[in-house]
Design an enzyme around this catalytic site. Structure first.
Site, PDB file in Angstrom:
ATOM      1  N   LYS A 174       0.881  -1.180   0.000  1.00  0.00           N
ATOM      2  CA  LYS A 174       0.000   0.000   0.000  1.00  0.00           C
ATOM      3  C   LYS A 174       0.911   1.221   0.000  1.00  0.00           C
ATOM      4  CE  LYS A 174      -1.712   3.042   2.299  1.00  0.00           C
ATOM      5  NZ  LYS A 174      -1.686   4.379   1.646  1.00  0.00           N
ATOM      6  N   GLY A 225       7.028   5.451   7.932  1.00  0.00           N
ATOM      7  CA  GLY A 225       6.121   6.602   8.007  1.00  0.00           C
ATOM      8  C   GLY A 225       6.239   7.270   9.362  1.00  0.00           C
ATOM      9  N   SER A 226       5.116   7.821   9.794  1.00  0.00           N
ATOM     10  CA  SER A 226       5.151   8.644  11.016  1.00  0.00           C
ATOM     11  C   SER A 226       5.058   7.788  12.281  1.00  0.00           C
ATOM     12  CB  SER A 226       3.994   9.635  10.975  1.00  0.00           C
ATOM     13  OG  SER A 226       2.779   8.918  11.041  1.00  0.00           O
ATOM     14  N   GLU A 247      10.039   1.861  10.435  1.00  0.00           N
ATOM     15  CA  GLU A 247      11.067   2.875  10.152  1.00  0.00           C
ATOM     16  C   GLU A 247      10.368   4.216  10.293  1.00  0.00           C
ATOM     17  OE1 GLU A 247      14.445   3.674  10.003  1.00  0.00           O
ATOM     18  OE2 GLU A 247      14.232   1.639   9.222  1.00  0.00           O
ATOM     19  N   CYS A 281      13.511  11.421   6.305  1.00  0.00           N
ATOM     20  CA  CYS A 281      13.481  11.122   7.748  1.00  0.00           C
ATOM     21  C   CYS A 281      14.867  11.258   8.350  1.00  0.00           C
ATOM     22  CB  CYS A 281      12.850   9.773   8.032  1.00  0.00           C
ATOM     23  SG  CYS A 281      13.368   8.498   6.936  1.00  0.00           S
ATOM     24  N   GLU A 380       9.066  16.428  15.147  1.00  0.00           N
ATOM     25  CA  GLU A 380       9.493  16.347  13.748  1.00  0.00           C
ATOM     26  C   GLU A 380       8.652  17.281  12.884  1.00  0.00           C
ATOM     27  OE1 GLU A 380       8.875  12.654  11.541  1.00  0.00           O
ATOM     28  OE2 GLU A 380      10.885  12.903  10.716  1.00  0.00           O
TER      29      GLU A 380
HETATM   30  P1  ADP Z   1       3.363  10.641   6.310  1.00  0.00           P
HETATM   31  O1  ADP Z   1       2.138  10.824   5.490  1.00  0.00           O
HETATM   32  O2  ADP Z   1       3.710  11.812   7.141  1.00  0.00           O
HETATM   33  O3  ADP Z   1       4.483  10.024   5.557  1.00  0.00           O
HETATM   34  P2  ADP Z   1       1.929   8.536   7.608  1.00  0.00           P
HETATM   35  O4  ADP Z   1       2.369   7.631   8.715  1.00  0.00           O
HETATM   36  O5  ADP Z   1       0.640   9.231   7.765  1.00  0.00           O
HETATM   37  O6  ADP Z   1       3.099   9.536   7.419  1.00  0.00           O
HETATM   38  O7  ADP Z   1       1.877   7.747   6.222  1.00  0.00           O
HETATM   39  C1  ADP Z   1       2.769   6.747   5.811  1.00  0.00           C
HETATM   40  C2  ADP Z   1       1.975   5.635   5.167  1.00  0.00           C
HETATM   41  O8  ADP Z   1       1.117   5.072   6.146  1.00  0.00           O
HETATM   42  C3  ADP Z   1       1.078   6.074   4.017  1.00  0.00           C
HETATM   43  O9  ADP Z   1       1.045   5.066   3.023  1.00  0.00           O
HETATM   44  C4  ADP Z   1      -0.269   6.209   4.689  1.00  0.00           C
HETATM   45  O10 ADP Z   1      -1.355   6.065   3.799  1.00  0.00           O
HETATM   46  C5  ADP Z   1      -0.212   5.060   5.665  1.00  0.00           C
HETATM   47  N1  ADP Z   1      -1.133   5.189   6.815  1.00  0.00           N
HETATM   48  C6  ADP Z   1      -1.572   6.327   7.409  1.00  0.00           C
HETATM   49  N2  ADP Z   1      -2.424   6.031   8.416  1.00  0.00           N
HETATM   50  C7  ADP Z   1      -2.522   4.684   8.482  1.00  0.00           C
HETATM   51  C8  ADP Z   1      -3.224   3.757   9.314  1.00  0.00           C
HETATM   52  N3  ADP Z   1      -4.026   4.178  10.289  1.00  0.00           N
HETATM   53  N4  ADP Z   1      -3.063   2.431   9.073  1.00  0.00           N
HETATM   54  C9  ADP Z   1      -2.245   2.004   8.098  1.00  0.00           C
HETATM   55  N5  ADP Z   1      -1.578   2.818   7.278  1.00  0.00           N
HETATM   56  C10 ADP Z   1      -1.683   4.131   7.455  1.00  0.00           C
END
Ligand code: ADP
Length: 478
Positions: A174, A225-226, A247, A281, A380
């Site tokens: 995804k 991601g975050s 990560e 990051c 961040e």
């Molecule tokens: P950013 O957008 O700041 O990189 P995110 O953690 O929001 O950080 O996004 C990183 C990835 O995680 C993206 O592919 C996003 O669609 C996905 N994501 C965001 N929220 C969720 C969630 N609740 N469950 C699974 N994946 C998520």
């Protein structure tokens, strides 16, 4: 404009009832890159089921054949780096040079793991008991869910997909909803290279719908991601007792000591803090400078910042492209307000910029007179935004560098072997850089953070096997 479907069991699938979302270039909001159908929970389940059905025969495909498929993917990415790099730059907003470099990186990653496919073995270890031998072997984990961000849309997807496939797993990816076209391109390349139907599946959509559905019913999950999303996913994984690799973010320090080569240190700071619009990051967001060189460093950095061209990612004289989207731009702007209200002094940039196309442009921002306990130095920001923290000496620099919940990357600029070595040993981070920017990594060595920056085994290099395989220990009597 045609609608991109989700790639499930070797087919691009679009269902008539599906909602869609658009991907837009951050350099020019009038430039729509594509429209993508959103995979709902049911469709994510179908993708996971396809991956589960395909995995055993992929795992038993001879390693020579698996290796050759990865090699072919790497070759096509390398041959088409200019074209695919342009798409990376158009959809993700990084400069054309960075877009092309990222595709080259993805190609190298596939080549590396084509080799690892052949090298993935176990050990023969003598038993403590007579007449018994012990053999370890590495076995695939099964179906791996991969959730990726937008900032390195092809490199991060590749450094998760390549080891997963190398070691006999199947995957469902995804990608970020900001960069779906790049993921689609990668999947077309993989299909042409001969990845069998069901072995690699692609589902698009928002994190809270498609991403959270992907956290259920798989055998392992790798996420970049975050921190808040990582935490949610870690909870979902622990409930199901599946392995997870996270990560996450950083608040990476770059220490500049009195004895540093100052022009080189300024280049490290400029690159680490502002290149790729600070959307890495590993970006240096805290510039920790000893007092004797503080003023000189700040003046030189400001001069260099003024020479940067901020503009459309595809323009050849652009050094720094746009911010990825309005939400992120607004967030960075809010942090500019936070810094001012905390008493920090904004000495350079920070303002919004207008360019010939409507996009998310801002001038890189530099704060001075900051304290490490300010929010701008603890949270961040993920943008072209850095603060200078003045310190007395090396000891204060090191303790300030470590005084953070994060631990991804950290750098020091010094000509002293003693300080460089001490820093390397005592900095609490997964990556330690000496006389180099905090960002900019090789593809064949491990990447992983400590503290809130990472969880689970490292990614990349031969260590990737620790996440993408189970170790089996066999005891065999004569
Ligand atoms: P950013 O957008 O700041 O990189 P995110 O953690 O929001 O950080 O996004 C990183 C990835 O995680 C993206 O592919 C996003 O669609 C996905 N994501 C965001 N929220 C969720 C969630 N609740 N469950 C699974 N994946 C998520």
């Amino acid at each position: 404009m045609s609608i991109y479907g989700n790639y499930i069991n070797g087919e691009w699938v679009t269902k008539s009832h599906q909602s869609t979302f658009a991907s837009v270039s951050p350099s020019d909001t009038g430039d729509q890159v594509g429209e993508f159908s959103i995979a709902d929970e049911q469709q994510v389940k179908e993708a996971i089921a396809a991956a589960r059905a395909a995995q055993p025969s992929w795992a038993s495909t001879p390693i020579q054949a698996r290796s050759e498929i990865l090699l072919k993917i790497g070759l096509e990415l390398g041959e088409r780096k200019a074209e695919i790099g342009k798409l990376v730059s158009r959809e993700g907003g990084k400069t054309l040079a960075d877009g092309v470099a990222e595709v080259v990186r993805a190609s190298q990653v596939f080549h590396f793991f084509a080799g690892e496919t052949l090298r993935c073995g176990g050990e023969a270890i003598p038993s403590t008991r007579p007449g018994i031998g012990v053999l370890t072997s590495r076995e695939p984990v099964g179906v791996v869910g991969l959730i990726t961000p937008w900032n390195f849309p092809i490199a991060i997807a590749s450094w998760k997909i390549a080891p997963a496939l190398a070691f006999g797993n199947s995957v469902v990816l995804k990608p970020s909803e900001e960069t779906p076209a790049i993921a689609a391109e990668l999947f077309r390349v993989m299909a042409r290279a001969g990845v069998p139907a069901g072995v690699a599946n692609l589902v698009n959509g928002p994190g809270h719908i498609t991403g959270s559905a992907l956290a259920q019913g798989i055998d392992a999950l790798s996420f970049t991601g975050s921190v808040p999303t990582g935490r949610k996913l870690a909870l979902a994984a622990s409930e199901q007792m599946i392995r997870i690799q996270l990560e996450l973010g950083g608040k990476n320090p770059l220490v500049i000591l009195d004895d540093a080569d100052l022009p080189a240190a300024v280049e490290c700071a400029l690159n680490g803090a502002f290149f790729s619009a600070g959307q890495r990051c590993t970006a240096s967001s805290r510039l920790i400078v000893t007092e004797r060189v503080h003023d000189q460093f700040v003046d030189a950095l400001r001069t260099r910042m003024r020479s940067l061209n901020i503009g459309h990612a595809l323009d050849k004289d652009t050094h720094i492209g746009p911010i990825i989207n309005q939400r992120q731009l607004d967030m960075i702007q809010r942090y500019i307000g936070v810094g001012k209200s905390e008493g920090a002094e904004l000495v350079e940039g920070g303002q919004l910029l207008e360019r010939r196309n409507p996009g998310f442009y801002m001038q890189p921002a530099l704060f001075i007179s900051t304290r490490n306990d300010m929010r701008i130095n603890q949270e961040e920001v993920f943008g072209p935004f850095a603060s200078v923290i003045r310190v007395k000496d090396y000891d204060e620099a090191l303790s300030t560098a470590n005084d953070t919940e994060f631990g991804l990357s950290a750098g020091i600029c010094t000509t002293s072997l003693k300080y460089a070595n001490h820093f390397r040993m005592h900095i609490q981070s997964g990556l330690a850089m000496v006389n180099l920017p905090t960002a900019g990594l090789d593809y064949h060595v491990p990447l992983g953070g400590v503290k809130s920056s990472g969880y689970g085994p490292s990614e990349q290099g031969k260590y990737a096997a620790d996440f993408y395989t189970h170790l089996k220990t066999a005891y065999i009597a004569n």
